[in-house]
Scaffold this motif. Structure first.
Motif, PDB file in Angstrom:
ATOM      1  N   ASP A  80       0.884  -1.151   0.000  1.00 31.07           N
ATOM      2  CA  ASP A  80       0.000   0.000   0.000  1.00 31.07           C
ATOM      3  C   ASP A  80       0.927   1.207   0.000  1.00 31.07           C
ATOM      4  OD1 ASP A  80      -2.152   1.743   0.301  1.00 31.07           O
ATOM      5  OD2 ASP A  80      -2.227   1.479   2.471  1.00 31.07           O
ATOM      6  N   VAL A  81       0.789   2.100  -0.965  1.00 31.39           N
ATOM      7  CA  VAL A  81       1.736   3.212  -1.109  1.00 31.39           C
ATOM      8  C   VAL A  81       1.007   4.545  -1.014  1.00 31.39           C
ATOM      9  CG1 VAL A  81       3.447   4.289  -2.627  1.00 31.39           C
ATOM     10  CG2 VAL A  81       3.230   1.790  -2.578  1.00 31.39           C
ATOM     11  N   ILE A  82       1.578   5.434  -0.208  1.00 32.41           N
ATOM     12  CA  ILE A  82       1.147   6.824  -0.165  1.00 32.41           C
ATOM     13  C   ILE A  82       2.375   7.666  -0.487  1.00 32.41           C
ATOM     14  CG2 ILE A  82      -0.792   6.533   1.414  1.00 32.41           C
ATOM     15  CD1 ILE A  82       1.022   7.324   3.730  1.00 32.41           C
ATOM     16  N   SER A  83       2.164   8.889  -0.931  1.00 35.99           N
ATOM     17  CA  SER A  83       3.326   9.695  -1.299  1.00 35.99           C
ATOM     18  C   SER A  83       3.141  11.153  -0.936  1.00 35.99           C
ATOM     19  CB  SER A  83       3.623   9.556  -2.796  1.00 35.99           C
ATOM     20  OG  SER A  83       2.567  10.055  -3.570  1.00 35.99           O
ATOM     21  N   ALA A  84       4.284  11.808  -0.808  1.00 39.12           N
ATOM     22  CA  ALA A  84       4.337  13.231  -0.482  1.00 39.12           C
ATOM     23  C   ALA A  84       5.314  13.901  -1.432  1.00 39.12           C
ATOM     24  CB  ALA A  84       4.782  13.427   0.961  1.00 39.12           C
ATOM     25  N   ASP A  85       5.029  15.162  -1.767  1.00 50.96           N
ATOM     26  CA  ASP A  85       5.869  15.873  -2.727  1.00 50.96           C
ATOM     27  C   ASP A  85       6.980  16.692  -2.078  1.00 50.96           C
ATOM     28  OD1 ASP A  85       4.515  18.045  -1.693  1.00 50.96           O
ATOM     29  OD2 ASP A  85       3.459  18.523  -3.553  1.00 50.96           O
ATOM     30  N   GLY A  86       7.178  16.513  -0.794  1.00 55.37           N
ATOM     31  CA  GLY A  86       8.254  17.231  -0.123  1.00 55.37           C
ATOM     32  C   GLY A  86       8.331  16.857   1.349  1.00 55.37           C
ATOM     33  N   GLY A  87       9.362  17.365   1.998  1.00 60.14           N
ATOM     34  CA  GLY A  87       9.621  17.025   3.383  1.00 60.14           C
ATOM     35  C   GLY A  87       8.514  17.411   4.344  1.00 60.14           C
TER      36      GLY A  87
END
Length: 120
Positions: free
Chosen positions: A27-34
């Motif tokens: 299951d993958v979630i993502s963020a575009d920065g710190g």
């Protein structure tokens, strides 16, 4: 199914890696920065974080330090395309559990993830 948080400012890198991991059952979630990554790590309780180290605004070094200062003890794997001598040690000192260079060798990364997930 283990949840992986990908933190990377490059949308293409996030998408490619996410698809590859999803095909392997994650299951993958993502963020575009710190900053967004720290928020998601706090809110969504991932099992592993894949952290790009070279991002504008809040890089992976400082984001990892902030995660650790907040008591977030999720395994963090540093990812970088611009590997320099000493970067591995620098990543470990920032609080990362392991370090991989881009382009990511998926089988090697999966071994690392499995090892970290099964660590006592």
């Amino acid at each position: 199914m283990p949840r992986i948080l990908i933190i990377d400012d490059n949308e293409d890198n996030r998408d490619v890696l996410a698809r590859r991991l999803q095909r392997r059952g994650f299951d993958v979630i993502s963020a575009d920065g710190g900053r967004q990554g720290i928020q998601l790590a706090s809110d969504d309780s991932p099992d592993v974080i894949l952290m790009d180290m070279n991002m504008p605004e809040l890089d992976g070094w400082d984001a990892t330090r902030q995660l650790r200062q907040q008591g977030i003890d999720v395994p963090v794997i540093a990812l970088t395309a611009h590997a320099m001598e000493g970067d591995r040690q620098r990543a470990l000192e920032a609080g990362c559990n392991d370090y991989h260079t881009k382009p990511v060798e998926l089988d090697v990364l999966l071994e690392t993830i499995e090892t970290l997930l099964n660590a006592p």
